[in-house]
Scaffold this motif. Structure first.
Motif, PDB file in Angstrom:
ATOM      1  N   ALA A 227     -14.703  -0.522  59.667  1.00 20.87           N
ATOM      2  CA  ALA A 227     -14.448   0.364  58.528  1.00 20.87           C
ATOM      3  C   ALA A 227     -13.018   0.220  58.025  1.00 20.87           C
ATOM      4  N   MET A 228     -12.076   0.160  58.951  1.00 21.42           N
ATOM      5  CA  MET A 228     -10.671   0.006  58.563  1.00 21.42           C
ATOM      6  C   MET A 228     -10.462  -1.297  57.795  1.00 21.42           C
ATOM      7  N   ARG A 229     -11.156  -2.329  58.231  1.00 18.47           N
ATOM      8  CA  ARG A 229     -11.037  -3.618  57.529  1.00 18.47           C
ATOM      9  C   ARG A 229     -11.551  -3.490  56.096  1.00 18.47           C
ATOM     10  N   GLN A 230     -12.694  -2.812  55.913  1.00 21.19           N
ATOM     11  CA  GLN A 230     -13.241  -2.640  54.565  1.00 21.19           C
ATOM     12  C   GLN A 230     -12.347  -1.746  53.710  1.00 21.19           C
ATOM     13  N   GLU A 231     -11.720  -0.749  54.332  1.00 19.12           N
ATOM     14  CA  GLU A 231     -10.798   0.113  53.586  1.00 19.12           C
ATOM     15  C   GLU A 231      -9.614  -0.692  53.070  1.00 19.12           C
ATOM     16  N   ILE A 232      -9.064  -1.551  53.917  1.00 18.80           N
ATOM     17  CA  ILE A 232      -7.924  -2.388  53.508  1.00 18.80           C
ATOM     18  C   ILE A 232      -8.316  -3.327  52.375  1.00 18.80           C
ATOM     19  N   LEU A 233      -9.547  -3.823  52.435  1.00 18.75           N
ATOM     20  CA  LEU A 233     -10.035  -4.733  51.390  1.00 18.75           C
ATOM     21  C   LEU A 233     -10.403  -3.996  50.100  1.00 18.75           C
ATOM     22  N   GLY A 234     -10.393  -2.665  50.144  1.00 17.88           N
ATOM     23  CA  GLY A 234     -10.736  -1.884  48.954  1.00 17.88           C
ATOM     24  C   GLY A 234     -12.216  -1.644  48.774  1.00 17.88           C
ATOM     25  N   ASN A 235     -13.016  -1.950  49.809  1.00 16.47           N
ATOM     26  CA  ASN A 235     -14.464  -1.725  49.743  1.00 16.47           C
ATOM     27  C   ASN A 235     -14.761  -0.315  50.272  1.00 16.47           C
ATOM     28  N   HIS A 236     -14.472   0.688  49.462  1.00 22.20           N
ATOM     29  CA  HIS A 236     -14.466   2.067  49.939  1.00 22.20           C
ATOM     30  C   HIS A 236     -15.853   2.585  50.323  1.00 22.20           C
ATOM     31  N   LEU A 237     -16.865   2.200  49.580  1.00 23.10           N
ATOM     32  CA  LEU A 237     -18.213   2.652  49.928  1.00 23.10           C
ATOM     33  C   LEU A 237     -18.629   2.135  51.300  1.00 23.10           C
ATOM     34  N   GLU A 238     -18.370   0.853  51.542  1.00 25.78           N
ATOM     35  CA  GLU A 238     -18.726   0.277  52.830  1.00 25.78           C
ATOM     36  C   GLU A 238     -17.877   0.883  53.941  1.00 25.78           C
ATOM     37  N   ALA A 239     -16.604   1.140  53.650  1.00 29.40           N
ATOM     38  CA  ALA A 239     -15.738   1.769  54.652  1.00 29.40           C
ATOM     39  C   ALA A 239     -16.278   3.139  55.041  1.00 29.40           C
ATOM     40  N   ALA A 240     -16.659   3.944  54.051  1.00 34.71           N
ATOM     41  CA  ALA A 240     -17.185   5.282  54.328  1.00 34.71           C
ATOM     42  C   ALA A 240     -18.482   5.194  55.133  1.00 34.71           C
ATOM     43  N   ARG A 241     -19.337   4.243  54.772  1.00 34.85           N
ATOM     44  CA  ARG A 241     -20.601   4.079  55.504  1.00 34.85           C
ATOM     45  C   ARG A 241     -20.342   3.731  56.967  1.00 34.85           C
ATOM     46  N   LEU A 242     -19.370   2.847  57.213  1.00 36.91           N
ATOM     47  CA  LEU A 242     -19.073   2.437  58.578  1.00 36.91           C
ATOM     48  C   LEU A 242     -18.404   3.563  59.370  1.00 36.91           C
ATOM     49  N   PHE A 243     -17.540   4.328  58.711  1.00 36.61           N
ATOM     50  CA  PHE A 243     -16.975   5.495  59.385  1.00 36.61           C
ATOM     51  C   PHE A 243     -18.090   6.475  59.762  1.00 36.61           C
ATOM     52  N   GLN A 244     -19.059   6.648  58.860  1.00 36.48           N
ATOM     53  CA  GLN A 244     -20.182   7.545  59.140  1.00 36.48           C
ATOM     54  C   GLN A 244     -20.984   7.043  60.344  1.00 36.48           C
ATOM     55  N   GLU A 245     -21.156   5.729  60.445  1.00 31.77           N
ATOM     56  CA  GLU A 245     -21.841   5.164  61.611  1.00 31.77           C
ATOM     57  C   GLU A 245     -21.024   5.426  62.874  1.00 31.77           C
ATOM     58  N   GLY A 246     -19.701   5.325  62.764  1.00 30.99           N
ATOM     59  CA  GLY A 246     -18.846   5.621  63.902  1.00 30.99           C
ATOM     60  C   GLY A 246     -19.007   7.051  64.368  1.00 30.99           C
ATOM     61  N   VAL A 247     -19.117   7.990  63.415  1.00 33.95           N
ATOM     62  CA  VAL A 247     -19.368   9.391  63.763  1.00 33.95           C
ATOM     63  C   VAL A 247     -20.703   9.504  64.487  1.00 33.95           C
ATOM     64  N   LYS A 248     -21.697   8.819  63.981  1.00 35.06           N
ATOM     65  CA  LYS A 248     -23.032   8.832  64.596  1.00 35.06           C
ATOM     66  C   LYS A 248     -22.961   8.368  66.053  1.00 35.06           C
TER      67      LYS A 248
END
Length: 340
Positions: A227-248
């Motif tokens: 998720a952090m990698r996608q956030e740095i790349l500016g892919n915010h939707l994918e970053a949020a989805r991956l953070f949500q998976e991390g919460v899961k």
């Protein structure tokens, strides 16, 4: 007289030299024996192809005694019910006794937790201490897991060699051989270790491959890193989805990242606010408070798995359903035969 003295001096020097040579030979042999590469393990090289994805559960016993598992899991629940310094001595002693009993009866989850208690201790205060750290005992249990071919044992023994404790000689080469074998057997922690090594070597595709191997097994730190990698790349939707998976998966830092997003309307840079808003992510006090509650719950109990998070706390643009407590998102306990 002088000749006799010179003779004895030469003999003494020769004997001292022989003793030194004998000592150095013995010391070298002992060093070589201690640092001998473990039989059956390959040396890790960051230039070699990465191992294929594997699942640690595939290398654990197929049968798990339900009564022994229940003894272990109830002790673990008590351990995770509070911050450890809040446990009473009676509680820490009961936890230790039950985990030891389950370990003696063959439950590998209990054995892994018992190794943790020996390595870290149980009860951080004089008034609740049930077990002082004992690295030798921790590594002894770990070696039984290695003998049984279990991924966690290989990883933990690698850590022991990397830091040199519990009779495991300090040797990074040996440590990384254990990490490699653990990763080949599916240890997500070892897969993360290899990912870090590939990243440092700028082999980013191989780094991502290993991260995805760990992620596929529900490993929270892998979800967070991706998720952090996608956030740095500016892919915010994918970053949020991956953070949500991390919460899961029960990862506290992932929950904290989404708490930050909905509390501030951005992650790291204010100039992202408008772009995030266009994607449906903006300051949202209700979502922020729910992620804050989850983050605080995971601080106490990192064992929580929030499999129902999408039902009670979906990402935008879905509307928020009613919310009772963090337990609404927790995966229900299974009544089926326990497995590893």
């Amino acid at each position: 007289m002088k000749n006799r003295f010179r003779y004895y001096l030469m003999v003494g020097a020769a004997l001292a030299g022989l003793a030194l040579i004998t000592y150095l030979t013995f010391d070298h042999a002992r060093y070589s024996a201690m640092h001998k590469h473990p039989q059956g393990l390959r040396r890790f090289s960051v230039t070699d192809p990465p191992p294929a994805c594997a699942r640690w559960k595939d290398h654990m016993p197929k049968h798990r005694d339900p009564s022994v598992f229940r003894l272990y899991i109830e002790a673990r629940k008590l351990w995770r019910s509070k911050i450890e310094w809040q446990l009473t001595r009676d509680e820490t002693q009961r936890i230790l006794i039950d985990v030891q009993t389950a370990a003696e009866k063959g439950d590998w989850g209990a054995k892994a937790l018992l190794a943790h208690f020996f390595r870290e201790g149980l009860g951080p205060l004089p008034e609740n201490q049930a077990q002082v750290p004992d690295a030798d005992e921790a590594v002894a249990i770990t070696r039984t897991a290695v003998a049984a071919g279990q991924p966690w044992g290989y990883y933990d023994l690698g850590v022991a060699h990397e830091h040199g404790y519990g009779g495991a000689v300090y040797d990074e080469d040996i440590a990384w051989s254990y990490y490699l074998r653990a990763a080949e057997l599916g240890s997500p922690e070892a897969q993360m270790a290899l990912a870090g090594a590939y990243g440092q070597a700028r082999r980013f595709a191989d780094e991502e491959h290993m991260l995805k191997c760990a992620f596929a097994q529900g490993h929270g730190p892998a979800a967070y890193t991706l998720a952090m990698r996608q956030e740095i790349l500016g892919n915010h939707l994918e970053a949020a989805r991956l953070f949500q998976e991390g919460v899961k998966f029960g990862h506290r830092e992932s929950a904290s990242s989404l708490w930050l997003l909905f509390a501030n309307g951005y992650w790291s840079w204010k100039h992202e606010v408008e772009r995030l808003k266009a994607l449906g992510f903006h300051v949202d006090a209700q979502r922020a408070s729910r992620y804050e509650a989850i983050s605080e719950a995971l601080l106490i109990n990192p064992d929580l798995k929030l499999a129902r998070i999408d039902e009670v706390l979906p990402l935008p643009p879905q509307e928020l359903p009613p919310w009772g407590a963090v337990t609404d998102a927790v995966e229900p306990e299974s009544s089926s035969q326990p497995t590893y």
